[in-house]
Scaffold this active site. Structure first.
Site, short mmCIF file in Angstrom:
data_model
loop_
_atom_site.label_atom_id
_atom_site.label_comp_id
_atom_site.label_asym_id
_atom_site.label_seq_id
_atom_site.Cartn_x
_atom_site.Cartn_y
_atom_site.Cartn_z
N ARG A 177 0.80 -1.22 0.00
CA ARG A 177 0.00 0.00 0.00
C ARG A 177 0.84 1.28 0.00
NH1 ARG A 177 -5.15 -0.59 3.77
NH2 ARG A 177 -6.05 0.82 2.27
N ASP A 222 -13.26 -5.29 -0.69
CA ASP A 222 -13.65 -5.32 0.72
C ASP A 222 -14.77 -6.32 1.02
OD1 ASP A 222 -11.77 -3.39 1.20
OD2 ASP A 222 -13.18 -1.73 1.37
C1 EPZ Z 1 -9.56 2.27 -0.05
O1 EPZ Z 1 -8.19 2.09 0.23
C2 EPZ Z 1 -10.32 1.69 1.12
N1 EPZ Z 1 -9.91 2.37 2.33
C3 EPZ Z 1 -10.04 0.21 1.23
O2 EPZ Z 1 -10.83 -0.32 2.28
C4 EPZ Z 1 -10.43 -0.47 -0.09
O3 EPZ Z 1 -10.08 -1.83 -0.01
C5 EPZ Z 1 -9.69 0.20 -1.25
O4 EPZ Z 1 -9.94 1.62 -1.24
C6 EPZ Z 1 -10.08 -0.35 -2.61
O5 EPZ Z 1 -11.46 -0.21 -2.78
C7 EPZ Z 1 -10.40 3.54 2.64
O6 EPZ Z 1 -11.20 4.13 1.93
C8 EPZ Z 1 -9.97 4.12 3.93
P1 EPZ Z 1 -6.50 2.35 -3.31
P2 EPZ Z 1 -7.09 2.86 -0.58
O7 EPZ Z 1 -5.64 3.54 -3.25
O8 EPZ Z 1 -7.60 4.19 -0.96
C9 EPZ Z 1 -2.25 0.77 -4.86
C10 EPZ Z 1 -11.23 -1.40 4.33
O9 EPZ Z 1 -11.18 -2.60 4.70
N2 EPZ Z 1 -1.73 2.14 -4.63
O10 EPZ Z 1 -7.67 2.36 -4.21
O11 EPZ Z 1 -5.83 2.81 0.20
C11 EPZ Z 1 -2.65 0.07 -3.57
O12 EPZ Z 1 -1.53 -0.49 -2.91
C12 EPZ Z 1 -10.14 -0.82 3.45
O13 EPZ Z 1 -12.12 -0.63 4.68
C13 EPZ Z 1 -0.45 2.46 -5.04
O14 EPZ Z 1 0.30 1.63 -5.58
O15 EPZ Z 1 -6.97 1.93 -1.85
C14 EPZ Z 1 -3.64 -0.94 -4.08
O16 EPZ Z 1 -2.97 -2.05 -4.59
C15 EPZ Z 1 -9.03 -1.79 3.20
N3 EPZ Z 1 0.00 3.75 -4.82
C16 EPZ Z 1 -4.34 -0.20 -5.23
O17 EPZ Z 1 -3.45 0.87 -5.58
C17 EPZ Z 1 -0.78 4.71 -4.25
O18 EPZ Z 1 -0.30 5.85 -4.07
C18 EPZ Z 1 -5.69 0.41 -4.90
O19 EPZ Z 1 -5.59 1.10 -3.67
C19 EPZ Z 1 -2.08 4.36 -3.86
C20 EPZ Z 1 -2.54 3.07 -4.07
#
Ligand code: EPZ
Length: 429
Positions: free
Chosen positions: A125, A310
């Site tokens: 993440r 999720d």
């Molecule tokens: C949000 O996380 C939610 N959290 C997560 O819910 C949810 O699983 C996720 O979105 C996907 O729907 C909140 O809203 C607080 P992303 P977020 O940025 O925003 C990669 C729960 O259980 N990435 O969409 O952190 C990342 O590692 C949680 O409530 C990068 O590489 O998710 C992932 O593989 C868990 N660089 C993908 O993108 C970055 O700068 C999507 O992550 C950002 C993300």
């Protein structure tokens, strides 16, 4: 540390009111940093994650009052001035989304020092997309000793930002920063999750000019200042989906209210394919299952409107008792199958290889001691335990408390037998 004891076998019958969405509430709270006027959030969930963020925001200068409003729990946030632009590691690591204070602090205050959040159990993440977006908006970003130093003494300016892949957090973070930037910002390949739209509705009510939220292209015209407003937090689609799966697992008839079926349409379609009765209503959905064996169904997680990552753990729990093999592909996070070995302790037959899990339905599950590893994984164990023979003890339930409000109460009101055991710890840890 608390644990949860579940005696399996009861069907679920009754009504479950869905709370406000955790993943919207915590971004909406951050929006309060953008204005010196009060922001009133209604339909607020009371969760460990909103408390963690509240602690950080108080440190930054936000006054927070939780109260019982006419329509349920609400939170009043008021940040007359930013008292500190420093978000320390101890407060950020408790809840990753705290990192999203960075953009608003730079936008309003010209500077911020915010701890990098670090990895977590479901994957590395990183926050590179967040940083690139804030940088594109004109902030100078430096990283030292685990902290992000951001500076924009003359304010942020609008930019065109194209995300290489969809990120919910980076899209929200860019929006929270760009609303006070000079000129126009375009976000391409933006996340379309309902929580993004909810944030845009609230920010627009505060005086922002955002259009296109909920679609892949978001246009933001910066304004000089934002004011206060009252906003009702959108319903928690992951909580709704979780109880829909729980009802499908245990059997019976459960009416989910205070939500919208379109928010969980991808799940509802899969439940129907599996043989579960689904009735979409004006304020939610009714889930029915009469005890007939479920059919196995494959899922691939995807950004909204696809199948939510999720809800993947919960659906896997359901498939452990379906007829035949179900293939579950996790495409969002690289390490989100930690519930599989715990479900196996209950008798499930699951083979994980890379981002794919093959679930072979078994005749029955049996209660056992299991351990929660993250928020959604822990609730998948509760769901499995509802249909298992005998009793199950889930330890490390602090994960559950981060995102499920009054879980035992809501399930027990429908006839489940779920009990919290206070402070039962050492053997479980
Ligand atoms: C949000 O996380 C939610 N959290 C997560 O819910 C949810 O699983 C996720 O979105 C996907 O729907 C909140 O809203 C607080 P992303 P977020 O940025 O925003 C990669 C729960 O259980 N990435 O969409 O952190 C990342 O590692 C949680 O409530 C990068 O590489 O998710 C992932 O593989 C868990 N660089 C993908 O993108 C970055 O700068 C999507 O992550 C950002 C993300």
């Amino acid at each position: 540390m608390d644990s949860i004891a579940i005696v399996g076998g009861a069907t679920l019958n009754g009504e479950i009111p869905i709370s406000g969405a955790k993943n919207s509430a915590i971004k909406l709270m951050v929006a309060s940093l953008l204005t010196d006027e009060p922001l009133r959030l209604t339909n607020m969930p009371r969760l460990a994650d909103t408390r963690f963020l509240g602690k950080l925001m108080q440190h930054l200068g936000t006054r927070i009052e939780e109260r019982d409003g006419e329509a349920g729990p609400e939170t009043l946030l008021h940040t007359p001035e930013i008292l500190s632009h420093f978000a320390p590691y101890d407060l950020v690591r408790q809840m990753r989304a705290s990192f999203n204070v960075l953009g608003p602090l730079v936008a309003r205050n010209g500077q911020a020092k915010v701890s990098l959040p670090g990895g977590c159990t479901i994957g590395a993440r990183p926050v590179d997309l967040h940083l690139r977006a804030i940088e594109a908006l004109g902030a100078q970003i430096d990283l030292h000793e685990g902290y992000v130093y951001a500076q924009a003494p003359r304010g942020l300016r609008g930019a065109e930002i194209t995300f290489p892949f969809v990120s919910v957090g980076a899209t929200e973070h860019a929006m929270l920063a760009a609303v006070l930037a000079r000129g126009e910002t375009v976000l391409n390949n933006a996340a379309c999750e309902p929580e993004i739209e909810d944030l845009a509705i609230c920010l627009n009510a505060m005086g922002a000019r955002i259009s296109g939220a909920g679609s892949p292209t978001i246009l933001i015209t910066g304004v000089d200042r934002l004011g206060g407003t009252t906003h009702a937090v959108i319903s928690d689609r992951i909580e709704a989906g979780t109880y829909a799966v729980a009802a499908a697992m245990a059997g019976g008839e459960v009416r989910l209210t205070n939500t919208r079926p379109d928010l969980i349409e991808a799940l509802l379609v899969k439940l129907e394919e599996a043989g579960v009765g689904v009735e979409r209503t004006l304020d939610g959905v009714i889930i029915r299952r009469n005890g007939a064996r479920l059919k196995s169904v494959d899922i691939d997680t995807a950004p909204y409107p696809g199948f939510a990552t999720d809800l993947q753990a919960q659906f896997m729990a359901l498939m452990t008792l379906a007829d035949g093999e179900s293939v579950i592909r996790e495409t969002i996070f690289e390490n989100r199958f930690m519930h599989a070995p715990e479900l196996a302790r209950l008798g499930a037959d699951i083979a994980v290889s890379g981002g794919e899990a093959r679930v072979q339905g078994v005749d029955h599950l049996e209660g056992a001691q299991v351990m929660a590893t993250d928020l959604r994984a822990s609730v998948s164990l509760v769901i499995a335990a509802l249909a298992a023979r005998g009793s199950t003890r889930v330890s490390r339930v602090y994960h559950l408390d981060r995102g499920f409000e009054r879980l035992e109460e809501k399930l027990n009101a429908c006839g489940a037998n779920v009990r919290r055991i206070k402070g039962a710890g050492s053997a479980d840890e």
